[in-house]
Design a protein around this motif. Structure first.
Motif, mmCIF file in Angstrom:
data_model
loop_
_atom_site.group_PDB
_atom_site.id
_atom_site.type_symbol
_atom_site.label_atom_id
_atom_site.label_comp_id
_atom_site.label_asym_id
_atom_site.label_seq_id
_atom_site.Cartn_x
_atom_site.Cartn_y
_atom_site.Cartn_z
ATOM 1 N N ALA A 244 1.029 -1.265 0.071
ATOM 2 C CA ALA A 244 0.077 0.039 -0.058
ATOM 3 C C ALA A 244 0.827 1.207 -0.045
ATOM 4 C CB ALA A 244 -1.064 0.070 1.069
ATOM 5 N N LEU A 245 1.981 1.126 0.709
ATOM 6 C CA LEU A 245 2.804 2.439 0.837
ATOM 7 C C LEU A 245 3.483 2.655 -0.396
ATOM 8 C CD1 LEU A 245 4.052 4.699 2.567
ATOM 9 C CD2 LEU A 245 5.853 3.176 3.187
ATOM 10 N N ALA A 246 4.026 1.718 -1.142
ATOM 11 C CA ALA A 246 4.729 1.881 -2.469
ATOM 12 C C ALA A 246 3.586 2.439 -3.355
ATOM 13 C CB ALA A 246 5.154 0.489 -2.603
ATOM 14 N N ALA A 247 2.329 1.855 -3.330
ATOM 15 C CA ALA A 247 1.703 2.129 -4.243
ATOM 16 C C ALA A 247 1.074 3.667 -4.288
ATOM 17 C CB ALA A 247 0.289 1.340 -4.527
ATOM 18 N N VAL A 248 0.694 3.930 -3.133
ATOM 19 C CA VAL A 248 0.528 5.245 -2.853
ATOM 20 C C VAL A 248 1.680 6.449 -3.074
ATOM 21 C CG1 VAL A 248 -0.088 7.113 -0.920
ATOM 22 C CG2 VAL A 248 -1.186 4.776 -0.989
ATOM 23 N N ALA A 249 2.723 5.937 -2.677
ATOM 24 C CA ALA A 249 4.082 6.837 -3.133
ATOM 25 C C ALA A 249 4.046 7.101 -4.712
ATOM 26 C CB ALA A 249 5.358 6.417 -2.602
ATOM 27 N N GLY A 250 3.863 5.878 -5.324
ATOM 28 C CA GLY A 250 3.757 5.935 -6.856
ATOM 29 C C GLY A 250 2.862 6.710 -7.546
ATOM 30 N N ALA A 251 1.541 6.865 -6.701
ATOM 31 C CA ALA A 251 0.719 7.618 -7.292
ATOM 32 C C ALA A 251 0.748 9.043 -7.076
ATOM 33 C CB ALA A 251 -0.690 7.259 -6.576
ATOM 34 N N GLY A 252 1.801 9.482 -6.354
ATOM 35 C CA GLY A 252 1.763 10.969 -5.774
ATOM 36 C C GLY A 252 0.938 11.419 -4.888
ATOM 37 N N THR A 253 0.888 11.040 -3.578
ATOM 38 C CA THR A 253 -0.063 11.232 -2.788
ATOM 39 C C THR A 253 0.068 12.912 -2.625
ATOM 40 O OG1 THR A 253 -1.103 10.987 -0.449
ATOM 41 C CG2 THR A 253 1.397 10.898 -0.755
ATOM 42 N N ALA A 254 -1.077 13.512 -2.174
ATOM 43 C CA ALA A 254 -1.222 14.983 -1.959
ATOM 44 C C ALA A 254 -0.632 15.273 -0.616
ATOM 45 C CB ALA A 254 -2.642 15.272 -1.874
ATOM 46 N N PRO A 255 -0.173 16.413 -0.494
ATOM 47 C CA PRO A 255 0.667 16.813 0.826
ATOM 48 C C PRO A 255 -0.202 17.088 2.000
ATOM 49 C CG PRO A 255 0.500 18.921 -0.585
ATOM 50 C CD PRO A 255 0.116 17.660 -1.635
ATOM 51 N N SER A 256 -1.281 16.464 2.057
ATOM 52 C CA SER A 256 -2.172 16.587 3.097
ATOM 53 C C SER A 256 -1.835 15.887 4.264
ATOM 54 C CB SER A 256 -3.698 16.343 2.871
ATOM 55 O OG SER A 256 -3.987 14.976 2.376
ATOM 56 N N SER A 257 -0.996 14.505 3.864
ATOM 57 C CA SER A 257 -0.590 13.765 5.090
ATOM 58 C C SER A 257 0.674 12.982 4.591
ATOM 59 C CB SER A 257 -1.672 12.532 5.298
ATOM 60 O OG SER A 257 -1.873 11.936 4.360
ATOM 61 N N ILE A 258 1.440 12.471 5.330
ATOM 62 C CA ILE A 258 2.710 11.694 4.905
ATOM 63 C C ILE A 258 2.493 10.207 5.473
ATOM 64 C CG2 ILE A 258 5.201 11.228 5.703
ATOM 65 C CD1 ILE A 258 4.980 14.122 6.352
ATOM 66 N N PRO A 259 2.325 9.169 4.418
ATOM 67 C CA PRO A 259 2.172 8.093 4.731
ATOM 68 C C PRO A 259 3.298 7.241 5.249
ATOM 69 C CG PRO A 259 2.394 8.199 2.153
ATOM 70 C CD PRO A 259 2.523 9.700 2.866
ATOM 71 N N VAL A 260 2.925 6.373 6.081
ATOM 72 C CA VAL A 260 4.309 5.690 6.802
ATOM 73 C C VAL A 260 3.737 4.118 7.273
ATOM 74 C CG1 VAL A 260 5.497 5.558 9.224
ATOM 75 C CG2 VAL A 260 4.768 7.931 8.319
ATOM 76 N N LEU A 261 4.783 3.089 6.856
ATOM 77 C CA LEU A 261 4.828 1.640 7.493
ATOM 78 C C LEU A 261 5.810 1.651 8.659
ATOM 79 C CD1 LEU A 261 3.860 -0.904 7.209
ATOM 80 C CD2 LEU A 261 5.964 -1.246 5.454
ATOM 81 N N ALA A 262 5.186 1.358 9.753
ATOM 82 C CA ALA A 262 6.184 0.995 10.923
ATOM 83 C C ALA A 262 5.929 -0.642 11.275
ATOM 84 C CB ALA A 262 5.726 1.750 12.199
ATOM 85 N N ALA A 263 6.908 -1.343 10.951
ATOM 86 C CA ALA A 263 6.883 -2.749 11.136
ATOM 87 C C ALA A 263 7.861 -3.011 12.318
ATOM 88 C CB ALA A 263 7.086 -3.561 9.820
ATOM 89 N N PHE A 264 7.361 -3.352 13.527
ATOM 90 C CA PHE A 264 8.104 -3.624 14.722
ATOM 91 C C PHE A 264 8.348 -5.158 14.910
ATOM 92 C CE2 PHE A 264 5.347 0.126 15.571
ATOM 93 C CZ PHE A 264 6.533 1.080 15.708
ATOM 94 N N ASP A 265 9.606 -5.337 15.679
ATOM 95 C CA ASP A 265 9.899 -6.634 16.156
ATOM 96 C C ASP A 265 9.230 -6.867 17.545
ATOM 97 O OD1 ASP A 265 11.005 -9.196 16.321
ATOM 98 O OD2 ASP A 265 12.918 -8.511 15.874
ATOM 99 N N HIS A 266 9.271 -7.994 18.204
ATOM 100 C CA HIS A 266 9.013 -8.271 19.638
ATOM 101 C C HIS A 266 7.776 -8.144 19.933
ATOM 102 C CE1 HIS A 266 13.630 -7.639 19.509
ATOM 103 N NE2 HIS A 266 13.206 -8.910 19.614
ATOM 104 N N GLU A 267 6.767 -8.010 18.920
ATOM 105 C CA GLU A 267 5.549 -7.766 19.443
ATOM 106 C C GLU A 267 4.877 -8.915 20.101
ATOM 107 O OE1 GLU A 267 0.746 -8.184 19.533
ATOM 108 O OE2 GLU A 267 2.466 -9.700 18.661
ATOM 109 N N GLU A 268 5.402 -10.181 19.920
ATOM 110 C CA GLU A 268 4.930 -11.345 20.773
ATOM 111 C C GLU A 268 5.365 -11.434 22.009
ATOM 112 O OE1 GLU A 268 2.455 -13.122 19.548
ATOM 113 O OE2 GLU A 268 2.719 -12.774 17.362
ATOM 114 N N ASN A 269 6.522 -10.910 22.542
ATOM 115 C CA ASN A 269 6.761 -10.705 23.817
ATOM 116 C C ASN A 269 6.603 -9.677 24.508
ATOM 117 O OD1 ASN A 269 9.132 -9.609 22.659
ATOM 118 N ND2 ASN A 269 10.438 -11.358 23.077
#
Length: 431
Positions: A244-269
């Motif tokens: 989703a992030l790559a597609a939105v960036a490729g589409a040239g999102t408007a500057p109303s927001s900055i899209p972010v992906l945050a994929a963390f480690d260690h959620e399971e503990n």
């Protein structure tokens, strides 16, 4: 506002490849980074000075990745739209002194990571993967993706009570996999992995290793409407968020927001690490992005006040054999669209205003969604959602895909739900 990018069933096929190539959090972030690079993102080092240029950027740290796309003309106080997920899954992880065995069997000493369904790891062909740290401080990924290990179950003839009392596994004694015959030799496993990775003997100074099922993802069912595979909790969300992030960036999102992906480690503990959601990684990156664009602390406060995060993690589909364990009026079904998770005791971060944000994204994407709430008599799980909301003071909504066999070595979802999730995430990230 432009229409959000569209994903089809090819997204699910790509997910299967991603799951196979990502047997550890370290592989997952490396594969995510490779996909982002192809979409024009560039890696930035945390030790370097950052500039305020527009475009896609990402940071890698261990088993975590944070990526963001700054549109042309974005002001320092521009809010963020974040998809949060996690890269780790419950499994068996190798101990500091791995070489063990008894009675002519060579075994590997393992710890239990997170809360796996222990029985799902029995009598399964297992590989070994993770990260090797070398004496010069660099690291090397390793993946022995072939039948190497096995945790053999005790025969019913030697445990007659299993039929009447159920299977009982001691985490210390019964989960140690075998990988050969002969005398135990200290250093044997690491020497084997050095050879497998093309390293010289003695190069490895440390390791973060885990076992994984080598059985590949597969379509299941009469019409192939189901998908079975490993680590869907929660690489399914990492994969959808990156797409989703790559597609939105490729589409040239408007500057109303900055899209972010945050994929963390260690959620399971518990998420309490420098790469977990309860650490400073996300907040530090978002702040540095504000300051790199010439912003002040006031701009940072304004940006965070307008920020929304979707905490995307798998949830529970109604189980046909255990329907009484679910809330009687909330029965999420596979291929029914992603789920909105609600818990008034804040095990999930969703509230009414967050529901409105999610509903608007799904409507814009043309994606149906379902609601999930636990049976009042059953304890409710949790996610990075409440942690993210509390740590950063940003509105957070818990969502995900409904699956069966959560925390098993091999989980089950519908083939439509991954791309329905990706569509809804893209619509959300567009703002």
């Amino acid at each position: 506002m432009s229409e959000p990018p569209r994903f089809d069933r090819g997204h699910t096929e790509d997910l299967m490849s991603f799951l196979t190539a990502s047997p550890s959090p370290y592989h997952a972030v490396a594969n995510t980074a490779e996909r982002l690079e192809k979409a024009g993102f560039r890696q930035v080092a945390e030790t370097d000075a950052w500039d305020g240029s527009s475009g896609g950027k990402y940071v890698l740290r261990g088993g975590a990745v944070v990526a963001w796309y700054v549109p042309e003309g974005a002001a320092p106080h521009t809010p963020y739209r974040i998809v949060g997920a996690h890269t780790d899954s419950p499994n068996l992880r190798v101990k500091p002194l791995p070489d063990s065995g008894a009675h002519g069997w060579r075994q590997i000493a393992v710890e239990i990571y997170g809360g796996p369904l222990l029985n799902s790891w029995l009598d399964r062909d297992l590989g070994l993967a993770g990260r090797l740290t070398l004496r010069d401080g660099t690291s090397r990924l390793v993946n022995v993706d072939r039948p190497l290990l096995r945790v053999p179950q005790l025969a019913v003839h030697l445990d007659r009570a299993v039929s009447s009392e159920g299977l009982k596994l001691d985490k210390q004694r019964h989960l140690q996999p075998v990988w050969g015959l002969g005398d135990v030799r200290d250093g044997d496993l690491i020497a084997f992995l050095e050879e497998s990775a093309g390293l010289a003997a003695g190069d490895v100074a440390g390791w973060d290793l885990m076992v994984h099922s080598v059985e590949p993802p597969a379509h299941l069912g009469r019409d192939g409407e189901l998908l079975a595979g490993p680590r869907m909790d929660n690489l399914l969300s990492v994969h959808a968020g990156a797409a989703a992030l790559a597609a939105v960036a490729g589409a040239g999102t408007a500057p109303s927001s900055i899209p972010v992906l945050a994929a963390f480690d260690h959620e399971e503990n518990g998420s309490q690490s420098d790469t977990g959601a309860d650490g400073p990684l996300l907040g530090g990156i978002l702040e540095r992005s504000v300051f790199a664009r010439g912003g002040s602390y006031e701009d940072r406060a304004r940006a965070f006040a307008g920020t929304v995060c979707l905490s995307s993690d798998t949830g529970h589909a109604v189980h046909p054999n255990y329907a009484e364990r679910h809330d009687p009026t909330h029965h999420p079904r596979v291929n029914g669209g992603p789920i909105l998770k609600v818990n008034v005791n804040n095990r999930y971060a969703t509230d009414g205003s967050g529901r409105a944000v999610w509903a608007a994204a799904c409507e814009r994407a043309g994606v149906p969604f379902q609601s999930f709430v636990s049976n009042n008599s059953m304890p409710c799980g949790t996610t990075i959602g409440p942690i993210t909301a509390a740590r950063h003071g940003i509105k957070t909504v818990d969502i995900g895909v409904a699956i069966l066999s959560m925390h098993s070595a091999r989980e089950l979802c519908g083939t439509d739900d991954p791309w329905l999730l990706a569509n809804s995430l893209a619509a959300f990230l567009e703002g």
